[in-house]
Design a protein around this motif. Structure first.
Motif, mmCIF file in Angstrom:
data_model
loop_
_atom_site.group_PDB
_atom_site.id
_atom_site.type_symbol
_atom_site.label_atom_id
_atom_site.label_comp_id
_atom_site.label_asym_id
_atom_site.label_seq_id
_atom_site.Cartn_x
_atom_site.Cartn_y
_atom_site.Cartn_z
ATOM 1 N N LEU A 1 10.550 -6.315 10.807
ATOM 2 C CA LEU A 1 10.017 -5.507 9.777
ATOM 3 C C LEU A 1 10.761 -5.431 8.823
ATOM 4 O O LEU A 1 11.996 -5.001 8.767
ATOM 5 C CB LEU A 1 9.698 -4.029 10.416
ATOM 6 C CG LEU A 1 8.951 -4.007 11.888
ATOM 7 C CD1 LEU A 1 8.746 -2.441 12.252
ATOM 8 C CD2 LEU A 1 7.508 -4.665 11.564
ATOM 9 N N LEU A 2 10.090 -5.403 7.379
ATOM 10 C CA LEU A 2 10.946 -5.334 6.211
ATOM 11 C C LEU A 2 10.311 -4.678 5.301
ATOM 12 O O LEU A 2 9.045 -4.663 5.314
ATOM 13 C CB LEU A 2 11.187 -6.737 5.652
ATOM 14 C CG LEU A 2 12.097 -7.903 6.394
ATOM 15 C CD1 LEU A 2 11.878 -9.019 5.919
ATOM 16 C CD2 LEU A 2 13.559 -7.350 6.635
ATOM 17 N N THR A 3 11.100 -3.543 4.547
ATOM 18 C CA THR A 3 10.473 -2.828 3.445
ATOM 19 C C THR A 3 11.055 -3.127 2.230
ATOM 20 O O THR A 3 11.852 -4.109 2.105
ATOM 21 C CB THR A 3 10.752 -1.469 3.753
ATOM 22 O OG1 THR A 3 12.197 -1.199 3.717
ATOM 23 C CG2 THR A 3 10.229 -0.901 5.234
ATOM 24 N N ILE A 4 10.505 -2.594 0.965
ATOM 25 C CA ILE A 4 11.111 -2.816 -0.124
ATOM 26 C C ILE A 4 12.432 -2.761 -0.166
ATOM 27 O O ILE A 4 13.390 -3.383 -0.712
ATOM 28 C CB ILE A 4 10.289 -1.745 -1.212
ATOM 29 C CG1 ILE A 4 8.938 -2.233 -1.418
ATOM 30 C CG2 ILE A 4 11.124 -1.820 -2.616
ATOM 31 C CD1 ILE A 4 8.509 -3.496 -2.214
ATOM 32 N N SER B 1 5.543 0.776 2.112
ATOM 33 C CA SER B 1 5.419 1.994 2.395
ATOM 34 C C SER B 1 5.873 2.187 3.868
ATOM 35 O O SER B 1 5.729 3.224 4.682
ATOM 36 C CB SER B 1 4.224 2.744 2.263
ATOM 37 O OG SER B 1 3.776 2.610 0.875
ATOM 38 N N GLY B 2 6.608 1.009 4.350
ATOM 39 C CA GLY B 2 7.229 1.246 5.961
ATOM 40 C C GLY B 2 6.067 0.944 6.903
ATOM 41 O O GLY B 2 5.085 0.303 6.617
ATOM 42 N N PHE B 3 6.440 1.636 8.228
ATOM 43 C CA PHE B 3 5.590 0.962 9.343
ATOM 44 C C PHE B 3 5.237 2.332 9.911
ATOM 45 O O PHE B 3 6.055 3.216 10.196
ATOM 46 C CB PHE B 3 6.233 0.032 10.294
ATOM 47 C CG PHE B 3 6.661 -0.910 9.357
ATOM 48 C CD1 PHE B 3 5.621 -2.283 9.436
ATOM 49 C CD2 PHE B 3 7.809 -1.183 8.660
ATOM 50 C CE1 PHE B 3 5.954 -3.373 8.448
ATOM 51 C CE2 PHE B 3 8.045 -2.357 8.189
ATOM 52 C CZ PHE B 3 6.962 -3.639 7.934
ATOM 53 N N THR B 4 4.236 2.544 10.846
ATOM 54 C CA THR B 4 3.746 3.512 11.791
ATOM 55 C C THR B 4 4.860 3.518 12.858
ATOM 56 O O THR B 4 5.629 2.358 13.149
ATOM 57 C CB THR B 4 2.441 3.699 12.324
ATOM 58 O OG1 THR B 4 2.275 2.190 13.048
ATOM 59 C CG2 THR B 4 1.306 3.550 11.207
ATOM 60 N N GLU B 5 5.021 4.635 13.438
ATOM 61 C CA GLU B 5 5.913 4.494 14.591
ATOM 62 C C GLU B 5 5.516 3.764 15.774
ATOM 63 O O GLU B 5 6.364 2.650 16.387
ATOM 64 C CB GLU B 5 6.341 5.989 15.182
ATOM 65 C CG GLU B 5 7.034 6.857 14.430
ATOM 66 C CD GLU B 5 8.581 6.392 14.050
ATOM 67 O OE1 GLU B 5 9.148 5.880 15.046
ATOM 68 O OE2 GLU B 5 8.887 6.454 13.045
ATOM 69 N N SER B 6 4.357 3.394 16.114
ATOM 70 C CA SER B 6 4.017 2.530 17.183
ATOM 71 C C SER B 6 4.162 1.085 16.644
ATOM 72 O O SER B 6 4.426 0.235 17.497
ATOM 73 C CB SER B 6 2.325 2.743 17.250
ATOM 74 O OG SER B 6 1.661 2.409 16.198
ATOM 75 N N ARG C 1 0.887 -1.194 -0.024
ATOM 76 C CA ARG C 1 -0.084 0.007 0.021
ATOM 77 C C ARG C 1 0.987 1.308 0.021
ATOM 78 O O ARG C 1 2.277 1.292 0.275
ATOM 79 C CB ARG C 1 -0.864 0.061 1.243
ATOM 80 C CG ARG C 1 -1.853 -1.170 1.326
ATOM 81 C CD ARG C 1 -2.871 -1.207 2.493
ATOM 82 N NE ARG C 1 -3.748 -2.319 2.420
ATOM 83 C CZ ARG C 1 -4.052 -2.978 3.374
ATOM 84 N NH1 ARG C 1 -4.105 -2.206 4.602
ATOM 85 N NH2 ARG C 1 -5.127 -3.754 3.192
ATOM 86 N N ASN C 2 0.236 2.534 -0.270
ATOM 87 C CA ASN C 2 1.002 3.606 -0.277
ATOM 88 C C ASN C 2 1.021 4.432 1.027
ATOM 89 O O ASN C 2 1.298 5.538 0.973
ATOM 90 C CB ASN C 2 0.434 4.740 -1.568
ATOM 91 C CG ASN C 2 0.760 3.822 -2.672
ATOM 92 O OD1 ASN C 2 1.917 3.341 -3.117
ATOM 93 N ND2 ASN C 2 -0.281 4.033 -3.887
#
Length: 122
Positions: A115-118, A98-103, A65-66
């Motif tokens: 947690l892994l991003t592109i 698109s990463g992750f929220t701070e929480s 998602r964006n």
């Protein structure tokens, strides 16, 4: 949750995800779904893998998602993990375009989730 006993580099760069799963896990599913008695409804896990003993399970959620992945998605995977009562060790991994929220980032650190991003994949 317990810490995943392998390095991200082994999973992502040396072996590739498919090869890593085939080598380390007895059974894995892409997009598993079934009845979750805890929520009394159908539930799903994007990637579900059991080790060769059947005592360890890796559960992954994938979001393309964006916007950063919110806590609700994290909570959903934690709830889905509760269905696998016979697993002695449960590992959580989240992939997000698109990463992750701070929480989510803070909770993942506390619970040893990955947690892994592109950017981590390439």
């Amino acid at each position: 949750m317990v810490q995943i006993p392998f390095y991200k580099s082994e999973l992502l760069f040396h072996a590739g995800p498919g090869a890593f799963l085939r080598r380390n896990f007895r059974l894995f599913h892409i997009k598993w779904w079934g009845n979750n008695p805890l929520i009394k409804a159908q539930d799903d896990v994007d990637i579900l893998a059991f080790d060769k003993t059947g005592k360890k399970v890796l559960l992954c959620e994938c979001k393309f998602r964006n916007k950063p992945m919110p806590m609700e998605e994290y909570d959903d995977l934690v709830m889905a993990a509760e269905m696998f009562k016979n697993a002695e060790e449960k590992y959580l991994m989240f992939f997000s375009k698109s990463g992750f929220t701070e929480s989510v980032k803070e909770r993942a650190v506390r619970e040893n989730a990955v947690l892994l991003t592109i950017e981590d994949l390439y």
